[in-house]
Design a protein around this motif. Structure first.
Motif, PDB file in Angstrom:
ATOM      1  N   TYR A  64      45.699   3.749  11.472  1.00  0.00           N
ATOM      2  CA  TYR A  64      45.966   3.752  10.026  1.00  0.00           C
ATOM      3  C   TYR A  64      44.922   4.481   9.182  1.00  0.00           C
ATOM      4  O   TYR A  64      45.163   4.790   8.009  1.00  0.00           O
ATOM      5  CB  TYR A  64      46.110   2.319   9.496  1.00  0.00           C
ATOM      6  N   ALA A  65      43.780   4.811   9.712  1.00  0.00           N
ATOM      7  CA  ALA A  65      42.691   5.336   8.884  1.00  0.00           C
ATOM      8  C   ALA A  65      43.021   6.667   8.219  1.00  0.00           C
ATOM      9  O   ALA A  65      42.507   6.975   7.138  1.00  0.00           O
ATOM     10  CB  ALA A  65      41.406   5.464   9.700  1.00  0.00           C
ATOM     11  N   PRO A  98      58.610  17.179  10.794  1.00  0.00           N
ATOM     12  CA  PRO A  98      57.623  16.115  10.979  1.00  0.00           C
ATOM     13  C   PRO A  98      57.074  15.673   9.621  1.00  0.00           C
ATOM     14  O   PRO A  98      56.671  16.511   8.808  1.00  0.00           O
ATOM     15  CB  PRO A  98      56.530  16.777  11.827  1.00  0.00           C
ATOM     16  N   VAL A  99      57.100  14.383   9.378  1.00  0.00           N
ATOM     17  CA  VAL A  99      56.599  13.852   8.104  1.00  0.00           C
ATOM     18  C   VAL A  99      55.091  13.674   8.234  1.00  0.00           C
ATOM     19  O   VAL A  99      54.597  12.683   8.765  1.00  0.00           O
ATOM     20  CB  VAL A  99      57.298  12.532   7.750  1.00  0.00           C
ATOM     21  N   GLY A 102      51.877   7.853  14.099  1.00  0.00           N
ATOM     22  CA  GLY A 102      52.828   7.414  13.076  1.00  0.00           C
ATOM     23  C   GLY A 102      53.722   8.505  12.521  1.00  0.00           C
ATOM     24  O   GLY A 102      54.447   8.273  11.546  1.00  0.00           O
ATOM     25  N   VAL A 103      53.695   9.705  13.099  1.00  0.00           N
ATOM     26  CA  VAL A 103      54.495  10.812  12.587  1.00  0.00           C
ATOM     27  C   VAL A 103      55.963  10.621  12.997  1.00  0.00           C
ATOM     28  O   VAL A 103      56.268  10.470  14.185  1.00  0.00           O
ATOM     29  CB  VAL A 103      53.979  12.168  13.098  1.00  0.00           C
ATOM     30  N   THR A 104      56.862  10.614  12.017  1.00  0.00           N
ATOM     31  CA  THR A 104      58.296  10.579  12.274  1.00  0.00           C
ATOM     32  C   THR A 104      58.885  11.950  11.978  1.00  0.00           C
ATOM     33  O   THR A 104      58.249  12.790  11.341  1.00  0.00           O
ATOM     34  CB  THR A 104      58.990   9.525  11.402  1.00  0.00           C
ATOM     35  N   VAL A 105      60.113  12.170  12.446  1.00  0.00           N
ATOM     36  CA  VAL A 105      60.785  13.445  12.238  1.00  0.00           C
ATOM     37  C   VAL A 105      62.111  13.189  11.529  1.00  0.00           C
ATOM     38  O   VAL A 105      62.903  12.331  11.949  1.00  0.00           O
ATOM     39  CB  VAL A 105      61.032  14.174  13.577  1.00  0.00           C
ATOM     40  N   LEU A 106      62.349  13.921  10.462  1.00  0.00           N
ATOM     41  CA  LEU A 106      63.608  13.853   9.727  1.00  0.00           C
ATOM     42  C   LEU A 106      64.342  15.178   9.887  1.00  0.00           C
ATOM     43  O   LEU A 106      63.715  16.241   9.875  1.00  0.00           O
ATOM     44  CB  LEU A 106      63.368  13.564   8.247  1.00  0.00           C
TER      45      LEU A 106
END
Length: 441
Positions: free
Chosen positions: A285-286, A167-168, A64-68
């Motif tokens: 999700y854990a 990375p968020v 689930g890691v997104t990058v901004l």
């Protein structure tokens, strides 16, 4: 120096010890050394720092890691008490690389919806006098104090520009509050054009205000799980029971200011960190469930500015997760849950914090698979201990307030969100009203 004063200084020192000097060029005058020295020890000019808002930072599942990059995250938080100066705590506590902050701003929200900033209230945050900074991996970041007339129960808009590919990795996943992402550095803009809506608090974990010492202000920490976090309540409406408790306290006569800090996190357990079984959906999700309450106590309770009271509502996930979101090998007994509560009490008392225990709500027939005869027996045993042992300084009987008057093992239908585990908005109101305000006088 009083024991309370000593404890406060020690707690806030844990926060300010992580303050990082700016990595960029300062664009504003350096703070007065005397003011900076007082701030670093939990005191400002004629006042004390008191927490007004907080959230629990957690890791993010690898999937689930997104990058901004070259984007601004604009976030809204509902504070509990106001003040004339504030500090913001950012966090890179679960990051594996440094977090570069290009610029950060705060301002009051214009209206009751959206993320627009009220004209004349925008303030640039600085970090050791600089408008930009780098936060080491694993560390929090406390801003310099900034003057802003923040009202009681106000909505604060916090904007952070991330100039580099970021990375968020450190978030609060389920705040039931929509925040936005916008292109470029628009931290100082009154209004932004969202490119995305984010249902998380990102790299943000606290706000404190400077309260005059004569006001006897202090903070209350609500340490809990998804029920404290506000799961299944109306999105963006601040119907979590700690928000509603703060509302009651603001409306009560003769009370000093009491900041209410929501340190609830969905899925949280007393005794175990997230440990999803291999191949199970929980692997996605854990990580959002956060570190165990025993592990996170020092950050989420002891280090909160001005904390004097702790309300604990935990244990349902310790009973319900094994065999669902956690391996069956992590099944716990009622005695183990009780012993974990005893540790929280002991650690609170060591700091001079009043410890208040909340009884575990009923969950028979829940849709998450928690309900069983064994878990109900353990819940009853834990609740009996909380009510009768005298080990907590006081008790809030959330169970009695929300159970079905005819079927005590179930939530009252009028308070049930529909999953037979989480209260709805009315249930959150009933929880807040079950807390005796006299505990905090």
């Amino acid at each position: 120096m009083s024991a309370t004063r000593t404890r406060r200084l020690r707690a806030v020192a844990l926060l300010t010890g992580a303050l990082v000097l700016g990595a960029g060029t300062a664009t504003s005058a350096a703070p007065d050394p005397a003011v900076a020295a007082k701030a670093a020890h939990g005191r400002g000019t004629g006042g004390e720092w008191i927490g007004t808002w907080a959230s629990v930072p957690t890791a993010v599942p690898a999937s689930g890691v997104t990058v901004l990059q070259d984007q601004t995250v604009r976030q809204v938080v509902r504070t509990s008490i106001g003040g004339g100066s504030l500090q913001v705590r950012f966090t890179n506590e679960f990051g594996e690389t440094p977090l570069v902050v290009g610029e950060a701003h705060v301002g009051l929200r214009d209206g009751s919806t959206g993320t627009d900033v009220l004209a004349g209230t925008d303030r640039t945050l600085t970090f050791g006098g600089s408008t930009s900074t780098t936060v080491p991996a694993g560390a929090p970041l406390l801003s310099d104090p900034v003057q802003l007339d923040l009202p009681d129960g106000g909505d604060l808009v916090v904007s952070i520009h991330l100039p580099e590919a970021t990375p968020v990795t450190t978030v609060h996943a389920f705040p039931y509050q929509d925040n936005v992402v916008a292109a470029g550095d628009v931290t100082g803009a009154r209004s932004v054009t969202p490119t995305a809506t984010v249902g998380q608090w990102v790299f943000l974990s606290g706000v404190s205000v400077l309260a005059p010492e004569r006001d006897r202000a202090s903070a209350i920490v609500a340490l809990g799980d998804s029920i404290t976090d506000g799961a299944e309540t109306t999105r963006g409406a601040n119907r979590r029971w700690p928000d509603l408790l703060a509302e009651r306290l603001r409306g009560a006569r003769g009370f000093p200011d009491r900041g209410v800090l929501n340190e609830g996190v969905s899925g949280n357990r007393l005794l175990h960190d997230p440990n999803p079984p291999a191949g199970s959906p929980a692997q996605g999700y854990a990580a959002f469930f956060g570190e165990s309450a025993l592990r996170r106590f020092d950050r989420d309770v002891a280090a909160q500015p001005g904390v004097e009271h702790l309300v604990v509502l935990l244990g349902v996930n310790d009973l319900g997760h094994p065999g669902t979101s956690a391996p069956e090998s992590e099944t716990v007994t009622a005695q183990q849950v009780i012993d974990a509560h005893r540790q929280l009490i002991a650690r609170a008392h060591q700091l001079g914090i009043t410890a208040i225990g909340g009884t575990i709500l009923p969950f028979e027939g829940d849709t998450l698979g928690f309900s069983s005869e064994e878990n109900e027996a353990a819940r009853q045993q834990v609740n009996h201990w909380i009510r009768t042992s005298g080990e907590y300084d006081a008790v809030v009987d959330f169970d009695a307030a929300l159970r079905d008057p005819r079927e005590h093992r179930r939530l009252n239908p009028r308070y049930d969100s529909g999953d037979h585990l989480h209260p709805n908005d009315a249930g959150m109101r009933a929880m807040a009203e079950a807390v005796p305000l006299g505990l905090f006088r």
